[in-house]
Design an enzyme around this catalytic site. Structure first.
Site, PDB file in Angstrom:
ATOM      1  N   MET A  11      13.122  24.386   1.989  1.00  0.00           N
ATOM      2  CA  MET A  11      12.293  23.622   1.052  1.00  0.00           C
ATOM      3  C   MET A  11      13.142  22.808   0.067  1.00  0.00           C
ATOM      4  O   MET A  11      12.842  21.641  -0.223  1.00  0.00           O
ATOM      5  CB  MET A  11      11.376  24.576   0.272  1.00  0.00           C
ATOM      6  CG  MET A  11      10.389  23.854  -0.628  1.00  0.00           C
ATOM      7  SD  MET A  11       9.371  24.991  -1.563  1.00  0.00           S
ATOM      8  CE  MET A  11       8.349  25.704  -0.305  1.00  0.00           C
ATOM      9  N   TYR A  16      17.774  29.684   7.619  1.00  0.00           N
ATOM     10  CA  TYR A  16      16.623  30.437   8.123  1.00  0.00           C
ATOM     11  C   TYR A  16      16.652  30.547   9.644  1.00  0.00           C
ATOM     12  O   TYR A  16      16.966  29.567  10.339  1.00  0.00           O
ATOM     13  CB  TYR A  16      15.313  29.748   7.722  1.00  0.00           C
ATOM     14  CG  TYR A  16      14.928  30.001   6.284  1.00  0.00           C
ATOM     15  CD1 TYR A  16      14.692  31.281   5.810  1.00  0.00           C
ATOM     16  CD2 TYR A  16      14.799  28.934   5.406  1.00  0.00           C
ATOM     17  CE1 TYR A  16      14.338  31.501   4.487  1.00  0.00           C
ATOM     18  CE2 TYR A  16      14.440  29.137   4.079  1.00  0.00           C
ATOM     19  CZ  TYR A  16      14.215  30.435   3.633  1.00  0.00           C
ATOM     20  OH  TYR A  16      13.862  30.656   2.334  1.00  0.00           O
ATOM     21  N   ARG A  35      -8.491   0.042  16.789  1.00  0.00           N
ATOM     22  CA  ARG A  35      -8.520   0.767  15.523  1.00  0.00           C
ATOM     23  C   ARG A  35      -9.599   0.085  14.682  1.00  0.00           C
ATOM     24  O   ARG A  35     -10.757   0.352  14.848  1.00  0.00           O
ATOM     25  CB  ARG A  35      -7.119   0.765  14.877  1.00  0.00           C
ATOM     26  CG  ARG A  35      -6.977   1.801  13.783  1.00  0.00           C
ATOM     27  CD  ARG A  35      -5.570   1.864  13.212  1.00  0.00           C
ATOM     28  NE  ARG A  35      -5.151   0.618  12.574  1.00  0.00           N
ATOM     29  CZ  ARG A  35      -4.032   0.492  11.861  1.00  0.00           C
ATOM     30  NH1 ARG A  35      -3.211   1.521  11.718  1.00  0.00           N
ATOM     31  NH2 ARG A  35      -3.715  -0.658  11.307  1.00  0.00           N
ATOM     32  N   LYS A  58       0.843  -1.208   0.000  1.00  0.00           N
ATOM     33  CA  LYS A  58       0.000   0.000   0.000  1.00  0.00           C
ATOM     34  C   LYS A  58       0.878   1.259   0.000  1.00  0.00           C
ATOM     35  O   LYS A  58       2.093   1.177   0.182  1.00  0.00           O
ATOM     36  CB  LYS A  58      -0.928  -0.021   1.217  1.00  0.00           C
ATOM     37  CG  LYS A  58      -0.211   0.011   2.548  1.00  0.00           C
ATOM     38  CD  LYS A  58      -1.178  -0.303   3.679  1.00  0.00           C
ATOM     39  CE  LYS A  58      -0.434  -0.474   4.982  1.00  0.00           C
ATOM     40  NZ  LYS A  58      -0.841   0.389   6.044  1.00  0.00           N
TER      41      LYS A  58
HETATM   42  C1  LIG Z   1      -3.267  -4.469   8.674  1.00  0.00           C
HETATM   43  C2  LIG Z   1      -1.808  -4.354   8.389  1.00  0.00           C
HETATM   44  N1  LIG Z   1      -1.069  -5.463   8.249  1.00  0.00           N
HETATM   45  C3  LIG Z   1       0.245  -5.423   8.003  1.00  0.00           C
HETATM   46  C4  LIG Z   1       0.907  -4.207   7.894  1.00  0.00           C
HETATM   47  C5  LIG Z   1       2.388  -4.196   7.666  1.00  0.00           C
HETATM   48  O1  LIG Z   1       3.040  -3.651   8.790  1.00  0.00           O
HETATM   49  P1  LIG Z   1       4.607  -3.451   8.795  1.00  0.00           P
HETATM   50  O2  LIG Z   1       4.898  -2.467   7.730  1.00  0.00           O
HETATM   51  O3  LIG Z   1       4.904  -2.908  10.148  1.00  0.00           O
HETATM   52  O4  LIG Z   1       5.208  -4.780   8.519  1.00  0.00           O
HETATM   53  C6  LIG Z   1       0.183  -3.030   8.043  1.00  0.00           C
HETATM   54  C7  LIG Z   1       0.867  -1.743   7.949  1.00  0.00           C
HETATM   55  O5  LIG Z   1       0.428  -0.688   8.253  1.00  0.00           O
HETATM   56  C8  LIG Z   1      -1.212  -3.105   8.292  1.00  0.00           C
HETATM   57  O6  LIG Z   1      -1.955  -1.990   8.447  1.00  0.00           O
END
Ligand SMILES: Cc1ncc(COP(=O)(O)O)c(C=O)c1O
Length: 361
Positions: free
Chosen positions: A302, A254, A130, A35
């Site tokens: 920047m 700065y 969460r 992701k």
């Molecule tokens: C549901 C879920 N599984 C696995 C992962 C992978 O975690 P990591 O990058 O700490 O291995 C994430 C990362 O945010 C996640 O949200």
């Protein structure tokens, strides 16, 4: 000559890190988390290189569609499921697997034609507060899903809150809550992120879900060594574009926030917060100049930042600089800047050209 900041992406490091995940969890299948544009590395290049992964995990339908449009046919899990019932049409068309974490999503599935055949992961909130069904509600949700003709396969999932601190008592609590629940409805399970994959073999079960370790950053919290070798996939590099010889008392950058304690050379690096380098990185944050550690001085601008070159009086404009990556772990920069490697890797901005194993995108 173009502005020299670049993100070099080393795909051989990525496949090495996947092999380290496999070695650490030899009996589990690996769902590679790609992701957020492959944690900032370029999702398509990453997923294409990770041919040995068993599945991919993304955060949204859009990300999944990018994988499918690139011809990636492996299982793809949407980690937050769908955000509306309308997304389900594309989910079915492209055979995405779905997390179901709340009651509204159950209702949406029930509206689907009974000819639908979905792969669902029921997410349980074992202590992170969460996403997920509370353990007390999870079996009812499971049974409701199991009764739906639209659901073809059903599996268990949860997520650790504190796996990066292996000694944290929440880890045992979350794992035992998860195990007890899953025992009541036998099915494949998934619990471990990178940190748990490397430090909690008991949590590996059928599927592990590594993210950050694949990209070569330690998944462990500060003060905890990474138990295996990982190789950095992204090296954010640039060059010195000027070297000044400042006098004792001269102030740099700065706010004139850093004052030279003696006559000294100061280097100017073409990288700044407009490239994703953290604006809040304090003086003293490590920067590699000519492969040697130098220190950031003054405020990050920047497009530029300044470094103390007293240890390298011979340094010249054009000399190579590494902001993080090969020779300078991203987590050491993140630690100095009071952030995490995930945020730095995901935060490299679109204006930074990415060179993936020598190929520009
Ligand atoms: C549901 C879920 N599984 C696995 C992962 C992978 O975690 P990591 O990058 O700490 O291995 C994430 C990362 O945010 C996640 O949200």
């Amino acid at each position: 000559m173009t502005r020299p900041v670049r993100a070099h992406i080393d795909l051989s490091a990525l496949t090495f890190n996947l092999s380290q995940a496999r070695r650490a969890a030899p009996d589990s299948r690996v769902m590679a988390v790609v992701k957020a544009d492959g944690y900032g590395h370029g999702m398509l290049a990453v997923a294409t290189a990770l041919q040995d992964a068993d599945a991919f995990a993304v955060a949204s339908l859009d990300e999944g569609l990018q994988l499918r449009n690139a011809g990636i046919e492996k299982p793809v899990l949407l980690l937050e499921g769908v955000f509306s019932a309308t997304e389900l049409t594309a989910v079915m068309q492209h055979h995405f697997e779905l997390v179901v974490h709340q009651a509204l999503q159950l209702e949406w599935l029930e509206t689907l034609d009974v000819s639908a055949r979905l792969s669902v992961w029921l997410k349980v909130d074992t202590g992170m507060n969460r996403l997920g069904f509370a353990p007390g509600d999870a079996l009812a949700a499971w049974d409701r899903l199991e009764a739906m003709p639209q659901v073809e396969t059903l599996q268990w999932m949860s997520h650790f809150a504190c796996a990066d601190e292996p000694e944290h008592t929440a880890n045992d609590h979350q794992e035992s809550t998860f195990r007890q629940l899953c025992m009541q409805r036998e099915a494949p399970r998934s619990l471990a992120n990178s940190a748990a994959l490397l430090t909690r073999p008991s949590s590996h079960v059928e599927w592990v879900r590594p993210g950050i370790m694949l990209y070569g950053a330690s998944p462990m919290a500060a003060g905890h060594a990474c138990p295996v070798e990982l190789r950095p996939v992204m090296t954010l590099g640039s060059e010195l574009i000027a070297v000044h010889h400042c006098r004792k008392g001269d102030a740099v950058g700065y706010g004139q926030a850093w004052v030279c304690p003696e006559d000294m050379p100061v280097g100017v690096v073409a990288a700044g917060y407009g490239d994703g380098y953290p604006r809040h990185a304090p003086s003293g944050t490590p920067v590699l100049v000519n492969g040697e550690v130098a220190e950031l001085i003054g405020r990050v601008s920047m497009d530029m930042l300044c470094v103390d070159l007293r240890t390298q009086p011979q340094a010249r404009a054009g000399d190579p600089v590494v902001l993080w990556g090969e020779g300078l772990p991203v987590e050491s920069v993140a630690g100095a800047a009071g952030t995490i490697s995930y945020a730095l890797l995901c935060g490299v901005t679109p204006r930074v050209p990415r060179r993936t194993d020598g190929v520009s995108d």
